[in-house]
Enzyme design. Sequence first.
Site, PDB file in Angstrom:
ATOM      1  N   LYS A   1     -44.376  34.971-101.514  1.00  0.00           N
ATOM      2  CA  LYS A   1     -45.796  35.292-100.800  1.00  0.00           C
ATOM      3  C   LYS A   1     -46.429  35.228-100.709  1.00  0.00           C
ATOM      4  O   LYS A   1     -47.730  34.858-100.501  1.00  0.00           O
ATOM      5  CB  LYS A   1     -45.106  35.830 -99.363  1.00  0.00           C
TER       6      LYS A   1
ATOM      7  N   ARG B   1     -39.462  40.200 -88.944  1.00  0.00           N
ATOM      8  CA  ARG B   1     -38.329  39.746 -90.249  1.00  0.00           C
ATOM      9  C   ARG B   1     -37.405  40.349 -88.937  1.00  0.00           C
ATOM     10  O   ARG B   1     -36.104  40.256 -90.131  1.00  0.00           O
ATOM     11  CB  ARG B   1     -38.365  40.969 -90.731  1.00  0.00           C
TER      12      ARG B   1
ATOM     13  N   ARG C   1     -41.063  41.864-111.492  1.00  0.00           N
ATOM     14  CA  ARG C   1     -42.908  42.173-111.127  1.00  0.00           C
ATOM     15  C   ARG C   1     -43.425  43.267-111.450  1.00  0.00           C
ATOM     16  O   ARG C   1     -42.512  44.035-111.565  1.00  0.00           O
ATOM     17  CB  ARG C   1     -42.254  41.980-109.465  1.00  0.00           C
TER      18      ARG C   1
ATOM     19  N   ARG D   1     -42.939  48.102-108.816  1.00  0.00           N
ATOM     20  CA  ARG D   1     -42.474  48.889-107.599  1.00  0.00           C
ATOM     21  C   ARG D   1     -40.676  49.237-106.956  1.00  0.00           C
ATOM     22  O   ARG D   1     -40.595  49.081-107.104  1.00  0.00           O
ATOM     23  CB  ARG D   1     -42.544  47.369-106.229  1.00  0.00           C
TER      24      ARG D   1
ATOM     25  N   ARG E   1     -31.896  45.176-100.064  1.00  0.00           N
ATOM     26  CA  ARG E   1     -33.365  44.303 -99.024  1.00  0.00           C
ATOM     27  C   ARG E   1     -32.874  42.000 -99.127  1.00  0.00           C
ATOM     28  O   ARG E   1     -33.078  42.203 -98.008  1.00  0.00           O
ATOM     29  CB  ARG E   1     -34.444  43.533-100.154  1.00  0.00           C
TER      30      ARG E   1
HETATM   31  P1  ADP Z   1     -40.674  41.875-100.108  1.00  0.00           P
HETATM   32  O1  ADP Z   1     -41.343  40.855 -99.292  1.00  0.00           O
HETATM   33  O2  ADP Z   1     -40.908  41.510-101.582  1.00  0.00           O
HETATM   34  O3  ADP Z   1     -39.263  42.474 -99.894  1.00  0.00           O
HETATM   35  P2  ADP Z   1     -42.650  43.491 -99.036  1.00  0.00           P
HETATM   36  O4  ADP Z   1     -43.843  44.025 -99.532  1.00  0.00           O
HETATM   37  O5  ADP Z   1     -42.843  41.938 -97.702  1.00  0.00           O
HETATM   38  O6  ADP Z   1     -42.032  42.642 -99.970  1.00  0.00           O
HETATM   39  O7  ADP Z   1     -41.740  44.404 -98.006  1.00  0.00           O
HETATM   40  C1  ADP Z   1     -41.550  45.468 -98.466  1.00  0.00           C
HETATM   41  C2  ADP Z   1     -40.443  46.626 -97.302  1.00  0.00           C
HETATM   42  O8  ADP Z   1     -41.199  47.026 -96.538  1.00  0.00           O
HETATM   43  C3  ADP Z   1     -39.434  45.860 -97.076  1.00  0.00           C
HETATM   44  O9  ADP Z   1     -38.132  45.934 -97.527  1.00  0.00           O
HETATM   45  C4  ADP Z   1     -38.817  46.667 -95.439  1.00  0.00           C
HETATM   46  O10 ADP Z   1     -37.822  47.330 -95.936  1.00  0.00           O
HETATM   47  C5  ADP Z   1     -40.875  46.787 -95.188  1.00  0.00           C
HETATM   48  N1  ADP Z   1     -41.248  45.970 -94.018  1.00  0.00           N
HETATM   49  C6  ADP Z   1     -42.164  44.855 -94.370  1.00  0.00           C
HETATM   50  N2  ADP Z   1     -41.815  44.144 -92.694  1.00  0.00           N
HETATM   51  C7  ADP Z   1     -41.745  44.499 -92.631  1.00  0.00           C
HETATM   52  C8  ADP Z   1     -41.264  44.028 -90.730  1.00  0.00           C
HETATM   53  N3  ADP Z   1     -42.124  43.808 -90.431  1.00  0.00           N
HETATM   54  N4  ADP Z   1     -40.489  45.114 -90.641  1.00  0.00           N
HETATM   55  C9  ADP Z   1     -39.764  46.241 -91.318  1.00  0.00           C
HETATM   56  N5  ADP Z   1     -39.971  46.881 -92.440  1.00  0.00           N
HETATM   57  C10 ADP Z   1     -40.451  45.533 -92.730  1.00  0.00           C
END
Ligand code: ADP
Length: 220
Positions: free
Chosen positions: A13, A86, A125, A160, A171
């Site tokens: 993304k 999410r 990554r 990360r 995740r």
């Molecule tokens: P990825 O999509 O690669 O898992 P992100 O950078 O989008 O990575 O998200 C990293 C973390 O941030 C998620 O695993 C979660 O813990 C938190 N997070 C991100 N967006 C949300 C959301 N909309 N609601 C709750 N937690 C979130």
Amino acid sequence: MNIIFIAPPAAGKGTLSDKLVTKYGYKHLSTGDLLRAEIKKENDLGKKIEEIISRGELVSDDIITELLKNELKSIDGKFILDGYPRNIAQANTLNGIFSELNIENYVTIYLDLEEELAMKRALGRVICGGCGASYNTYFENFMPKNEGICDKCGSELKHRSDDTEETFKVRFSTYVEKTSPVLDYYKNLGKLEVIDANVESDEVFKIIEEMLGAQMTLKK
Ligand code: ADP
């Protein structure tokens, strides 16, 4: 046309968003980036967020919604939403925010990716601590020229903290359990497009361009 990306972790993304920002002038709103920015502030909220993210779980809807709403309100022009909604509660909340802000013009793009490939992308990554550029040590086309150093700004590249095998697995299962139901939500609204993301990001980007073509204007 505003875009909402829904995808398993490490589906690309961020990479696709960068391309859309550069070529079409989108504003990129990543809830993961918003949360990581909070962590950097090193206050109580940041510490709480850091613990949750490193376990691979979702941050509470209240925290993330508040952060996102403030950002959306200040946006002028088209945006990409990456990482939200999410779960179904967040999808409902977003519907409310969109009505409040009169946002109707959007499409949800589901990047469909197999777990094995998603894990490889996550574990390989590395991200630049200086400019945020992303590389991948497992894929030749995405490796930095010099190991551990950013091609663009020369800063150090880091993993990360949530890109470990253990956290990735949580995740991914959180995604399957909580996020994948959101796909049906948007399908029922007639707002869902599905893309096979098991190919390189350049190819996925082309598919998005073909799909949205006339509805995206080039950056001026
Ligand atoms: P990825 O999509 O690669 O898992 P992100 O950078 O989008 O990575 O998200 C990293 C973390 O941030 C998620 O695993 C979660 O813990 C938190 N997070 C991100 N967006 C949300 C959301 N909309 N609601 C709750 N937690 C979130």
